[in-house]
Each structure stands twice: as C-alpha cells, then as structure tokens.
Design a protein around this motif. Sequence first.
Motif, PDB file in Angstrom:
ATOM      1  N   ILE A 120       0.855  -1.194   0.000  1.00 47.88           N
ATOM      2  CA  ILE A 120       0.000   0.000   0.000  1.00 47.88           C
ATOM      3  C   ILE A 120       0.890   1.243   0.000  1.00 47.88           C
ATOM      4  O   ILE A 120       1.700   1.428   0.903  1.00 47.88           O
ATOM      5  CB  ILE A 120      -0.941   0.008   1.226  1.00 47.88           C
ATOM      6  CG1 ILE A 120      -1.769  -1.292   1.239  1.00 47.88           C
ATOM      7  CG2 ILE A 120      -1.856   1.228   1.216  1.00 47.88           C
ATOM      8  CD1 ILE A 120      -2.616  -1.479   2.483  1.00 47.88           C
ATOM      9  N   LEU A 121       0.758   2.063  -1.025  1.00 43.21           N
ATOM     10  CA  LEU A 121       1.610   3.248  -1.151  1.00 43.21           C
ATOM     11  C   LEU A 121       1.124   4.383  -0.253  1.00 43.21           C
ATOM     12  O   LEU A 121       0.009   4.361   0.255  1.00 43.21           O
ATOM     13  CB  LEU A 121       1.635   3.735  -2.596  1.00 43.21           C
ATOM     14  CG  LEU A 121       2.102   2.740  -3.650  1.00 43.21           C
ATOM     15  CD1 LEU A 121       2.243   3.444  -4.996  1.00 43.21           C
ATOM     16  CD2 LEU A 121       3.446   2.127  -3.255  1.00 43.21           C
ATOM     17  N   GLU A 122       1.990   5.393  -0.099  1.00 43.29           N
ATOM     18  CA  GLU A 122       1.692   6.540   0.770  1.00 43.29           C
ATOM     19  C   GLU A 122       0.388   7.257   0.372  1.00 43.29           C
ATOM     20  O   GLU A 122      -0.277   7.834   1.209  1.00 43.29           O
ATOM     21  CB  GLU A 122       2.866   7.535   0.745  1.00 43.29           C
ATOM     22  CG  GLU A 122       3.074   8.146  -0.645  1.00 43.29           C
ATOM     23  CD  GLU A 122       4.496   8.650  -0.929  1.00 43.29           C
ATOM     24  OE1 GLU A 122       5.017   9.452  -0.145  1.00 43.29           O
ATOM     25  OE2 GLU A 122       5.076   8.230  -1.954  1.00 43.29           O
ATOM     26  N   ASN A 123       0.022   7.198  -0.906  1.00 41.33           N
ATOM     27  CA  ASN A 123      -1.222   7.871  -1.330  1.00 41.33           C
ATOM     28  C   ASN A 123      -2.397   6.891  -1.404  1.00 41.33           C
ATOM     29  O   ASN A 123      -3.378   7.141  -2.090  1.00 41.33           O
ATOM     30  CB  ASN A 123      -1.026   8.592  -2.669  1.00 41.33           C
ATOM     31  CG  ASN A 123      -0.992   7.637  -3.832  1.00 41.33           C
ATOM     32  OD1 ASN A 123      -0.668   6.447  -3.662  1.00 41.33           O
ATOM     33  ND2 ASN A 123      -1.314   8.104  -5.020  1.00 41.33           N
ATOM     34  N   THR A 125      -2.732   4.050  -2.862  1.00 45.13           N
ATOM     35  CA  THR A 125      -2.825   3.129  -4.003  1.00 45.13           C
ATOM     36  C   THR A 125      -2.386   1.752  -3.525  1.00 45.13           C
ATOM     37  O   THR A 125      -1.384   1.630  -2.824  1.00 45.13           O
ATOM     38  CB  THR A 125      -1.884   3.590  -5.141  1.00 45.13           C
ATOM     39  OG1 THR A 125      -2.278   4.892  -5.563  1.00 45.13           O
ATOM     40  CG2 THR A 125      -1.931   2.635  -6.321  1.00 45.13           C
ATOM     41  N   ILE A 127      -1.037  -1.935  -4.531  1.00 42.53           N
ATOM     42  CA  ILE A 127      -0.409  -2.667  -5.637  1.00 42.53           C
ATOM     43  C   ILE A 127      -0.439  -4.154  -5.324  1.00 42.53           C
ATOM     44  O   ILE A 127      -0.032  -4.571  -4.237  1.00 42.53           O
ATOM     45  CB  ILE A 127       1.025  -2.163  -5.863  1.00 42.53           C
ATOM     46  CG1 ILE A 127       0.956  -0.681  -6.236  1.00 42.53           C
ATOM     47  CG2 ILE A 127       1.731  -2.987  -6.933  1.00 42.53           C
ATOM     48  CD1 ILE A 127       2.211  -0.095  -6.759  1.00 42.53           C
ATOM     49  N   ARG A 140      -2.782  -2.188  -9.959  1.00 40.38           N
ATOM     50  CA  ARG A 140      -2.789  -1.091  -8.985  1.00 40.38           C
ATOM     51  C   ARG A 140      -4.202  -0.512  -8.916  1.00 40.38           C
ATOM     52  O   ARG A 140      -4.813  -0.237  -9.934  1.00 40.38           O
ATOM     53  CB  ARG A 140      -1.740  -0.020  -9.281  1.00 40.38           C
ATOM     54  CG  ARG A 140      -1.648   0.464 -10.691  1.00 40.38           C
ATOM     55  CD  ARG A 140      -0.586   1.573 -10.799  1.00 40.38           C
ATOM     56  NE  ARG A 140       0.764   1.050 -10.769  1.00 40.38           N
ATOM     57  CZ  ARG A 140       1.848   1.780 -10.505  1.00 40.38           C
ATOM     58  NH1 ARG A 140       1.736   3.066 -10.229  1.00 40.38           N
ATOM     59  NH2 ARG A 140       3.045   1.237 -10.529  1.00 40.38           N
ATOM     60  N   TRP A 142      -6.825   2.305  -6.970  1.00 36.61           N
ATOM     61  CA  TRP A 142      -6.935   3.490  -6.115  1.00 36.61           C
ATOM     62  C   TRP A 142      -8.357   4.058  -6.218  1.00 36.61           C
ATOM     63  O   TRP A 142      -9.018   3.912  -7.234  1.00 36.61           O
ATOM     64  CB  TRP A 142      -5.880   4.539  -6.469  1.00 36.61           C
ATOM     65  CG  TRP A 142      -5.994   5.155  -7.830  1.00 36.61           C
ATOM     66  CD1 TRP A 142      -6.547   6.366  -8.148  1.00 36.61           C
ATOM     67  CD2 TRP A 142      -5.506   4.607  -9.083  1.00 36.61           C
ATOM     68  NE1 TRP A 142      -6.436   6.588  -9.507  1.00 36.61           N
ATOM     69  CE2 TRP A 142      -5.814   5.534 -10.099  1.00 36.61           C
ATOM     70  CE3 TRP A 142      -4.840   3.421  -9.450  1.00 36.61           C
ATOM     71  CZ2 TRP A 142      -5.489   5.328 -11.444  1.00 36.61           C
ATOM     72  CZ3 TRP A 142      -4.518   3.210 -10.783  1.00 36.61           C
ATOM     73  CH2 TRP A 142      -4.837   4.144 -11.756  1.00 36.61           C
ATOM     74  N   CYS A 150     -10.367   3.054  -9.518  1.00 38.68           N
ATOM     75  CA  CYS A 150      -9.674   2.793 -10.773  1.00 38.68           C
ATOM     76  C   CYS A 150      -8.735   1.626 -10.569  1.00 38.68           C
ATOM     77  O   CYS A 150      -8.173   1.442  -9.488  1.00 38.68           O
ATOM     78  CB  CYS A 150      -8.839   3.999 -11.199  1.00 38.68           C
ATOM     79  SG  CYS A 150      -9.800   5.473 -11.442  1.00 38.68           S
ATOM     80  N   ALA A 152      -5.632  -0.357 -12.717  1.00 34.91           N
ATOM     81  CA  ALA A 152      -4.773  -0.492 -13.897  1.00 34.91           C
ATOM     82  C   ALA A 152      -3.968  -1.764 -13.734  1.00 34.91           C
ATOM     83  O   ALA A 152      -3.384  -1.999 -12.674  1.00 34.91           O
ATOM     84  CB  ALA A 152      -3.846   0.710 -14.015  1.00 34.91           C
ATOM     85  N   SER A 153      -3.940  -2.603 -14.755  1.00 35.20           N
ATOM     86  CA  SER A 153      -3.188  -3.843 -14.610  1.00 35.20           C
ATOM     87  C   SER A 153      -2.351  -4.139 -15.839  1.00 35.20           C
ATOM     88  O   SER A 153      -2.560  -3.577 -16.912  1.00 35.20           O
ATOM     89  CB  SER A 153      -4.107  -5.017 -14.289  1.00 35.20           C
ATOM     90  OG  SER A 153      -5.326  -4.895 -14.926  1.00 35.20           O
ATOM     91  N   LEU A 154      -1.368  -4.993 -15.647  1.00 35.34           N
ATOM     92  CA  LEU A 154      -0.561  -5.419 -16.782  1.00 35.34           C
ATOM     93  C   LEU A 154      -0.175  -6.869 -16.556  1.00 35.34           C
ATOM     94  O   LEU A 154      -0.060  -7.330 -15.418  1.00 35.34           O
ATOM     95  CB  LEU A 154       0.667  -4.543 -16.951  1.00 35.34           C
ATOM     96  CG  LEU A 154       1.754  -4.615 -15.900  1.00 35.34           C
ATOM     97  CD1 LEU A 154       2.878  -5.554 -16.349  1.00 35.34           C
ATOM     98  CD2 LEU A 154       2.343  -3.220 -15.713  1.00 35.34           C
ATOM     99  N   SER A 167      -4.398  -3.175 -18.985  1.00 39.40           N
ATOM    100  CA  SER A 167      -5.824  -2.887 -18.992  1.00 39.40           C
ATOM    101  C   SER A 167      -6.144  -1.881 -17.896  1.00 39.40           C
ATOM    102  O   SER A 167      -5.342  -1.654 -16.980  1.00 39.40           O
ATOM    103  CB  SER A 167      -6.658  -4.151 -18.852  1.00 39.40           C
ATOM    104  OG  SER A 167      -6.700  -4.575 -17.522  1.00 39.40           O
ATOM    105  N   TYR A 168      -7.302  -1.280 -18.025  1.00 33.98           N
ATOM    106  CA  TYR A 168      -7.688  -0.209 -17.113  1.00 33.98           C
ATOM    107  C   TYR A 168      -9.185  -0.264 -16.910  1.00 33.98           C
ATOM    108  O   TYR A 168      -9.942  -0.361 -17.870  1.00 33.98           O
ATOM    109  CB  TYR A 168      -7.309   1.140 -17.717  1.00 33.98           C
ATOM    110  CG  TYR A 168      -7.769   2.321 -16.914  1.00 33.98           C
ATOM    111  CD1 TYR A 168      -7.139   2.660 -15.726  1.00 33.98           C
ATOM    112  CD2 TYR A 168      -8.847   3.092 -17.337  1.00 33.98           C
ATOM    113  CE1 TYR A 168      -7.571   3.743 -14.978  1.00 33.98           C
ATOM    114  CE2 TYR A 168      -9.280   4.188 -16.592  1.00 33.98           C
ATOM    115  CZ  TYR A 168      -8.634   4.502 -15.414  1.00 33.98           C
ATOM    116  OH  TYR A 168      -9.051   5.573 -14.674  1.00 33.98           O
TER     117      TYR A 168
END
Lengths: 175, 175
Positions: A120-123, A125, A127, A140, A142, A150, A152-154, A167-168
């Motif tokens: 979990i990122l500081e903002n 998000t 992952i 990811r 968020w 939202c 977003a994946s790869l 993809s998104y």
Amino acid sequence: MLIEDFFLKSLGKWNSMRSGHSLAFKEFEEIVSQIKITSLEKWDIRVLEMLNHRKITNKSFSTPVIIEWESESNWEDSKADNISSGSSILIPFTSTTKTGKILRSTGYAENIKAYTEYNILENDTVIFITRYNQTIAEERIWFISSNVRCRASLIKSINTSAILQTSYASEIRIS
Amino acid sequence: MLIEDFFLKSLGKWNSMRSGHSLAFKEFEEIVSQIKITSLEKWDIRVLEMLNHRKITNKSFSTPVIIEWESESNWEDSKADNISSGSSILIPFTSTTKTGKILRSTGYAENIKAYTEYNILENDTVIFITRYNQTIAEERIWFISSNVRCRASLIKSINTSAILQTSYASEIRIS
C-alpha cells in the motif's frame, strides 16, 4: 489505510468499464462488468477449505472477501463467447502495516490458485503482484472518490519480461 | 527519481493507445496517437516568451520539454472530426525533491495556459494535478519498463466534484 480498510471500502456492487490494450497488435478490447464484493466469515467453509488445501495453519488473517463478476466483452464475433462470469475468494495475511500476502482461490491471468503480494503506497494506491506459471500480473487500485475506483493492470511474460497486455477499469459503486 | 529524470526517461517518440471512459453514459472512446517529447534549451525563444508573458523572473527551472501529438479517435462519425494535433511546452519548477510546479503553454482539459502541481511517489509514479476554470485534471504516469509507460487521468468538475471522464493510455517508445 490498511488492507482491511481497502477491502471495507471495496464492499458492494460495482459497474465496471474496462479497456484492454494489446500492445503488439494495437488492439482495443472493451469489457463491461458487474462486480460484487462481499466479506466472508473467517470460519466460512470455503475459506477453511482453501486453508486446509494449502496446509495453512496460520489463522491470523484479516476478513476474507469473495469477488463475483459477470462480464461482457466486444472481443469475439459471437455474443455468447463474450459473456463470462466467475468468482474468487481472497484471504489477506498481513506482514507489515503496508505489506502482506493474499491467498486467492482463482488467479486472474491464469486460472490457478495463486498468492498475491500487496503493497500500500503513501497515497493509498494498493499494488498487487501475482506470480503465475508463465506470467506476472501487476494490478494497482486506487479510489478517486468513495464511489469510484480505478484499476490499472498489466500482464507480462516471466521468461521474456515482454508486456503482453495492459488494462484499465473505471468502477462505480451502484449499491 | 527527480522530475528531471522523469522527463529524461520520457524523451522520444511514443505510440499511444488511449481509452476514455464516460462514466455517466457508459461510453468508451478509443484514441490512437503518436507523441513526440523533446527537450528545449532554457533560452529557447518559446520558453522565454512564456516566462515573460507570466512576468516570471525566477530562472531556476529544470530543462523544459515540448510535447507534440497527432491523434485519431473513434468518437465522431466523420473521420476528419476525429483527427487532432497539438503541442504543449512544459517548464518544471522544483519546490522540494519530489514536488513542484510545471508551467504549461496549453492545458489538457481546457485549452488555456495552466500551472500543474506535481508529486513523485515512493514507487516513482508521477502525479500531476492541474486546476482550470471549471475542472481539475489529475494525471498519474508510471513506467512499467524503459520503453512502456502508463498514464491514467481523470477530469472532475470543480463545482460539483463529479467525475466527468477517466482515461488510460499505454505508451510504447518507437524511437
């Protein structure tokens, strides 16, 4: 935000618009889905079976969730081939405040049981990284409001590191 | 990663696949673009004119860049209406190691001169927030390899905070 908070914020029914980008062929795919995310009891029989099957005795996991979806894509010519549905159970095991592992009953890129690492990122998000036999999926997620998230994946090949697809998804809570 | 590194990594020509999601109408838009990002000299006449116009005497900015694009969308019925092109000059002013402002010659959501605030996250995702007259645009850009970058954006109304559109681009370096 902790992983529990993330799942708590995600509970409910969502309308999802997802776009897939096949980079090598410059092809777009459009997928419309309904996603339902529900929390499960820790002693739910499906949860216990997953733990037994993997011989996991560690019971210090957070609230599991089940994700159920119904999707329609524009990819294939025949409408019937474009409709799919499925479900996946996620059991989160916390390592540190912001990291841990999630045991999932069904993988995303390859249809096998898989472990996902989260961070979990500081903002806020989140992952998710999942290693399958042939591929690695990175996702990811968020929130842009309490009712819109939202994703977003790869998917990339483990052997060549080639990026096979990105993809998104934009997801709106409907209940 | 500093903002200079981010722009350095972004220099070159990119093929972009972008999907727009109109959340209220569940409508997809598909846009294919070529994007060229070039660095400019600090004393380039276009840079000096932008600074003069805004009466900015602070010369402690990093290397400016110019972004030029040609796009084709599937949105309108007529092919001619779907083709667009443009360019924008970006001048980065650093505040702290990871934050600062970017002066841009043309805005993205509204075609006016605008200031963008940036913030670089711990995992090197760069977040740009631009306030226009009616809308706020938030863009997050991250590299998934040295030749592939992803760009997720959203436009929301300042008055109502309603999310008007989200979009996502996969960009592949071609030179």
